[in-house]
Design a protein around this motif. Sequence first.
Motif, PDB file in Angstrom:
ATOM      1  N   SER A  93       0.812  -1.218   0.000  1.00 42.20           N
ATOM      2  CA  SER A  93       0.000   0.000   0.000  1.00 42.20           C
ATOM      3  C   SER A  93       0.846   1.269   0.000  1.00 42.20           C
ATOM      4  O   SER A  93       0.300   2.369   0.064  1.00 42.20           O
ATOM      5  CB  SER A  93      -0.935   0.004   1.221  1.00 42.20           C
ATOM      6  OG  SER A  93      -1.788  -1.123   1.204  1.00 42.20           O
ATOM      7  N   VAL A  94       2.151   1.132  -0.080  1.00 43.75           N
ATOM      8  CA  VAL A  94       3.046   2.290  -0.015  1.00 43.75           C
ATOM      9  C   VAL A  94       3.093   3.058  -1.336  1.00 43.75           C
ATOM     10  O   VAL A  94       2.980   4.286  -1.377  1.00 43.75           O
ATOM     11  CB  VAL A  94       4.476   1.849   0.371  1.00 43.75           C
ATOM     12  CG1 VAL A  94       5.454   3.029   0.269  1.00 43.75           C
ATOM     13  CG2 VAL A  94       4.502   1.267   1.770  1.00 43.75           C
ATOM     14  N   GLY A  95       3.252   2.340  -2.439  1.00 44.14           N
ATOM     15  CA  GLY A  95       3.677   2.947  -3.692  1.00 44.14           C
ATOM     16  C   GLY A  95       2.762   3.990  -4.284  1.00 44.14           C
ATOM     17  O   GLY A  95       3.226   4.992  -4.841  1.00 44.14           O
ATOM     18  N   SER A  96       1.429   3.812  -4.206  1.00 46.48           N
ATOM     19  CA  SER A  96       0.517   4.727  -4.895  1.00 46.48           C
ATOM     20  C   SER A  96       0.647   6.154  -4.381  1.00 46.48           C
ATOM     21  O   SER A  96       0.539   7.110  -5.160  1.00 46.48           O
ATOM     22  CB  SER A  96      -0.923   4.238  -4.751  1.00 46.48           C
ATOM     23  OG  SER A  96      -1.278   4.108  -3.392  1.00 46.48           O
ATOM     24  N   SER A  97       0.865   6.342  -3.088  1.00 49.25           N
ATOM     25  CA  SER A  97       1.087   7.680  -2.540  1.00 49.25           C
ATOM     26  C   SER A  97       2.555   8.082  -2.617  1.00 49.25           C
ATOM     27  O   SER A  97       2.883   9.241  -2.902  1.00 49.25           O
ATOM     28  CB  SER A  97       0.624   7.730  -1.078  1.00 49.25           C
ATOM     29  OG  SER A  97      -0.754   7.472  -0.974  1.00 49.25           O
ATOM     30  N   PHE A  98       3.436   7.131  -2.376  1.00 45.14           N
ATOM     31  CA  PHE A  98       4.868   7.407  -2.362  1.00 45.14           C
ATOM     32  C   PHE A  98       5.343   8.027  -3.676  1.00 45.14           C
ATOM     33  O   PHE A  98       6.087   9.007  -3.686  1.00 45.14           O
ATOM     34  CB  PHE A  98       5.624   6.098  -2.089  1.00 45.14           C
ATOM     35  CG  PHE A  98       7.112   6.227  -2.073  1.00 45.14           C
ATOM     36  CD1 PHE A  98       7.792   6.501  -0.902  1.00 45.14           C
ATOM     37  CD2 PHE A  98       7.864   6.060  -3.239  1.00 45.14           C
ATOM     38  CE1 PHE A  98       9.182   6.606  -0.883  1.00 45.14           C
ATOM     39  CE2 PHE A  98       9.241   6.167  -3.228  1.00 45.14           C
ATOM     40  CZ  PHE A  98       9.895   6.450  -2.044  1.00 45.14           C
ATOM     41  N   PHE A  99       4.887   7.487  -4.801  1.00 40.38           N
ATOM     42  CA  PHE A  99       5.383   7.958  -6.089  1.00 40.38           C
ATOM     43  C   PHE A  99       4.694   9.219  -6.587  1.00 40.38           C
ATOM     44  O   PHE A  99       4.950   9.667  -7.710  1.00 40.38           O
ATOM     45  CB  PHE A  99       5.301   6.839  -7.127  1.00 40.38           C
ATOM     46  CG  PHE A  99       6.467   5.901  -7.051  1.00 40.38           C
ATOM     47  CD1 PHE A  99       7.708   6.274  -7.526  1.00 40.38           C
ATOM     48  CD2 PHE A  99       6.325   4.654  -6.468  1.00 40.38           C
ATOM     49  CE1 PHE A  99       8.798   5.424  -7.423  1.00 40.38           C
ATOM     50  CE2 PHE A  99       7.403   3.791  -6.376  1.00 40.38           C
ATOM     51  CZ  PHE A  99       8.653   4.175  -6.855  1.00 40.38           C
ATOM     52  N   GLN A 100       3.841   9.825  -5.755  1.00 41.48           N
ATOM     53  CA  GLN A 100       3.351  11.169  -6.063  1.00 41.48           C
ATOM     54  C   GLN A 100       4.293  12.233  -5.514  1.00 41.48           C
ATOM     55  O   GLN A 100       4.203  13.408  -5.900  1.00 41.48           O
ATOM     56  CB  GLN A 100       1.955  11.375  -5.468  1.00 41.48           C
ATOM     57  CG  GLN A 100       0.947  10.297  -5.809  1.00 41.48           C
ATOM     58  CD  GLN A 100       0.926   9.924  -7.271  1.00 41.48           C
ATOM     59  OE1 GLN A 100       0.882  10.784  -8.144  1.00 41.48           O
ATOM     60  NE2 GLN A 100       0.972   8.620  -7.553  1.00 41.48           N
ATOM     61  N   LEU A 101       5.198  11.866  -4.629  1.00 36.87           N
ATOM     62  CA  LEU A 101       6.105  12.844  -4.015  1.00 36.87           C
ATOM     63  C   LEU A 101       7.112  13.442  -4.997  1.00 36.87           C
ATOM     64  O   LEU A 101       7.323  14.654  -4.982  1.00 36.87           O
ATOM     65  CB  LEU A 101       6.839  12.195  -2.831  1.00 36.87           C
ATOM     66  CG  LEU A 101       5.956  11.794  -1.639  1.00 36.87           C
ATOM     67  CD1 LEU A 101       6.764  11.020  -0.610  1.00 36.87           C
ATOM     68  CD2 LEU A 101       5.325  13.028  -1.000  1.00 36.87           C
ATOM     69  N   PRO A 102       7.762  12.663  -5.887  1.00 30.78           N
ATOM     70  CA  PRO A 102       8.769  13.271  -6.776  1.00 30.78           C
ATOM     71  C   PRO A 102       8.221  14.370  -7.681  1.00 30.78           C
ATOM     72  O   PRO A 102       8.911  15.358  -7.949  1.00 30.78           O
ATOM     73  CB  PRO A 102       9.283  12.084  -7.601  1.00 30.78           C
ATOM     74  CG  PRO A 102       9.020  10.894  -6.756  1.00 30.78           C
ATOM     75  CD  PRO A 102       7.748  11.193  -6.027  1.00 30.78           C
ATOM     76  N   SER A 103       6.983  14.225  -8.157  1.00 28.49           N
ATOM     77  CA  SER A 103       6.443  15.240  -9.062  1.00 28.49           C
ATOM     78  C   SER A 103       6.109  16.539  -8.342  1.00 28.49           C
ATOM     79  O   SER A 103       5.738  17.517  -8.985  1.00 28.49           O
ATOM     80  CB  SER A 103       5.187  14.707  -9.772  1.00 28.49           C
ATOM     81  OG  SER A 103       4.191  14.364  -8.834  1.00 28.49           O
ATOM     82  N   SER A 104       6.257  16.575  -7.007  1.00 31.55           N
ATOM     83  CA  SER A 104       6.032  17.813  -6.265  1.00 31.55           C
ATOM     84  C   SER A 104       7.250  18.729  -6.305  1.00 31.55           C
ATOM     85  O   SER A 104       7.133  19.924  -6.024  1.00 31.55           O
ATOM     86  CB  SER A 104       5.670  17.496  -4.808  1.00 31.55           C
ATOM     87  OG  SER A 104       6.782  16.976  -4.115  1.00 31.55           O
ATOM     88  N   PHE A 105       8.413  18.188  -6.644  1.00 25.64           N
ATOM     89  CA  PHE A 105       9.604  19.037  -6.700  1.00 25.64           C
ATOM     90  C   PHE A 105      10.423  18.841  -7.971  1.00 25.64           C
ATOM     91  O   PHE A 105      11.483  19.446  -8.131  1.00 25.64           O
ATOM     92  CB  PHE A 105      10.486  18.813  -5.465  1.00 25.64           C
ATOM     93  CG  PHE A 105      10.873  17.382  -5.210  1.00 25.64           C
ATOM     94  CD1 PHE A 105      12.001  16.830  -5.802  1.00 25.64           C
ATOM     95  CD2 PHE A 105      10.118  16.580  -4.363  1.00 25.64           C
ATOM     96  CE1 PHE A 105      12.366  15.517  -5.561  1.00 25.64           C
ATOM     97  CE2 PHE A 105      10.469  15.259  -4.116  1.00 25.64           C
ATOM     98  CZ  PHE A 105      11.600  14.727  -4.716  1.00 25.64           C
ATOM     99  N   LEU A 106       9.957  18.010  -8.894  1.00 26.29           N
ATOM    100  CA  LEU A 106      10.620  17.833 -10.186  1.00 26.29           C
ATOM    101  C   LEU A 106       9.615  18.088 -11.297  1.00 26.29           C
ATOM    102  O   LEU A 106       8.404  18.039 -11.083  1.00 26.29           O
ATOM    103  CB  LEU A 106      11.186  16.409 -10.310  1.00 26.29           C
ATOM    104  CG  LEU A 106      12.256  15.991  -9.315  1.00 26.29           C
ATOM    105  CD1 LEU A 106      12.620  14.526  -9.517  1.00 26.29           C
ATOM    106  CD2 LEU A 106      13.500  16.863  -9.439  1.00 26.29           C
ATOM    107  N   THR A 107      10.117  18.338 -12.514  1.00 25.92           N
ATOM    108  CA  THR A 107       9.237  18.604 -13.638  1.00 25.92           C
ATOM    109  C   THR A 107       9.819  18.029 -14.919  1.00 25.92           C
ATOM    110  O   THR A 107      11.028  17.772 -15.007  1.00 25.92           O
ATOM    111  CB  THR A 107       9.016  20.133 -13.807  1.00 25.92           C
ATOM    112  OG1 THR A 107       8.035  20.347 -14.827  1.00 25.92           O
ATOM    113  CG2 THR A 107      10.295  20.837 -14.209  1.00 25.92           C
ATOM    114  N   GLY A 108       8.956  17.821 -15.916  1.00 24.13           N
ATOM    115  CA  GLY A 108       9.385  17.386 -17.243  1.00 24.13           C
ATOM    116  C   GLY A 108      10.162  16.086 -17.204  1.00 24.13           C
ATOM    117  O   GLY A 108       9.861  15.173 -16.429  1.00 24.13           O
TER     118      GLY A 108
END
Length: 458
Positions: free
Chosen positions: A360-375
């Motif tokens: 149950s970790v991954g679905s929320s966990f992998f939303q974190l990088p797009s909060s500080f990275l782009t493109g």
Amino acid sequence: MAFTSRPPTGLTEDQRMHRTVTRKIAWRIVPLLGIAYFMANLERANLGIASLSMNESLGLTAATYGLAAGLYFVGYFVFEVPSNMALTRFGARKWLARIAITWGLVATATCFVQGPVSLNLMRILLGIAEAGLFPGVVFYFTLWFLPRDRAKMLAFFVIGSSLSGMIGPPLSGAIMSAWPHALFGLEDWRALFIAEGLPSIVVGLVIWKVLVDRPDKARWLTAEQKTWLTTELAKHEAPARHGSPLRSLANPKILILSFSYFAKNCGGYVLVFFMPQIIKSINGDHLSTLVVSLLSAIPAAVTLVVSLLWAAHSDRRQERRWHAAIPMFVATAGVVLAAATSDPLLTMVGLILATAGVGSVGSSFFQLPSSFLTGPMVAVGIAAINATGNLGGFVGPYAFGVLEKSTGSFFAGNALLAALLAAGGLVILLPMFRSRTPDALGSGAVRTEVAGRRASGT
């Protein structure tokens, strides 16, 4: 939910468009990619069921088996970032199809291994072939879904992994149990690799035919829907940053998230590769291969339900950090319980908690990088996290096998995994991950839609 049959009444035109477009995209791409992920997890994990007769056939000890299981992630680690960079260059359709076809070929060819060396080689090649699938899909979803829908959509995609854990062991056990040993002169575990490897090649060909790289190329979206989606995605995109995408590899947040994912995978893949052996050992080694495989499916069945509910809750709350950290702590508790008891029922409860937690970790966990990275930096950053984190798939099983061999029990290995899982959950809660995210930028729109749904009684 994105898969409802009809948009609810009482919403604004923009909300209706959101529902219609999201549902149309979800039905088009998520089930196919979920099937691909099911096959990928089936072929990396069927080694666990195969080991019940393969280890004796090839003369493998717990340590040499753990090494072979984990070497998959060495190839995966080396080729993960290059694979995701290739996906952004050649497009998702071609690259994801290539991934599925090549891993299907390697998985099938594993039936020819003759000993530890050839098995190790095929596991490395399988990791190389599959490298880029999960982070590639995560990045692909950022091109199609708004931030507030991504955790739920990723959870639907990851159903493929949960179904693999639920259906895979009984399916593999049934294939091995039903295989006539005299047929073609193949041992049951060799037949297993052929039967579960060939379908992936077909899945790869379907991906080549069906997928579209970007919304503007989708013939099944109207011009109005394409314009709306492109405009909305642009609103939620993180501020553009110039420079090479490889710069994201040195970002401290990426390094910390990589450690957290490493810890999660240490626990997750020990469960994948050793659960059949743990279940058999706590029941006095008298259970048949089919019964062990059926019992191994129970934790995955629970995970399937829990992970979807947890991802939907994360999207509703628009919160990611705690929704990624709490399952790590649940997994820690499950591992501790499994290590602290010799009772078969309590051990199963521990295994269920641990599996549901890491699943149950991954679905929320992998939303974190797009909060500080782009493109392209998002693709490279996610690939780096997934690649480094997946080294846990090598370290975890290998260390677990070594500790079991040296101590004669699974206790020491479980203690190590519990410590890693707890640490992995704690670092997600560091203040640096409280940054303003694309989800936060879109929170007003989310509140408007929720208010509209409540007003209409939907």
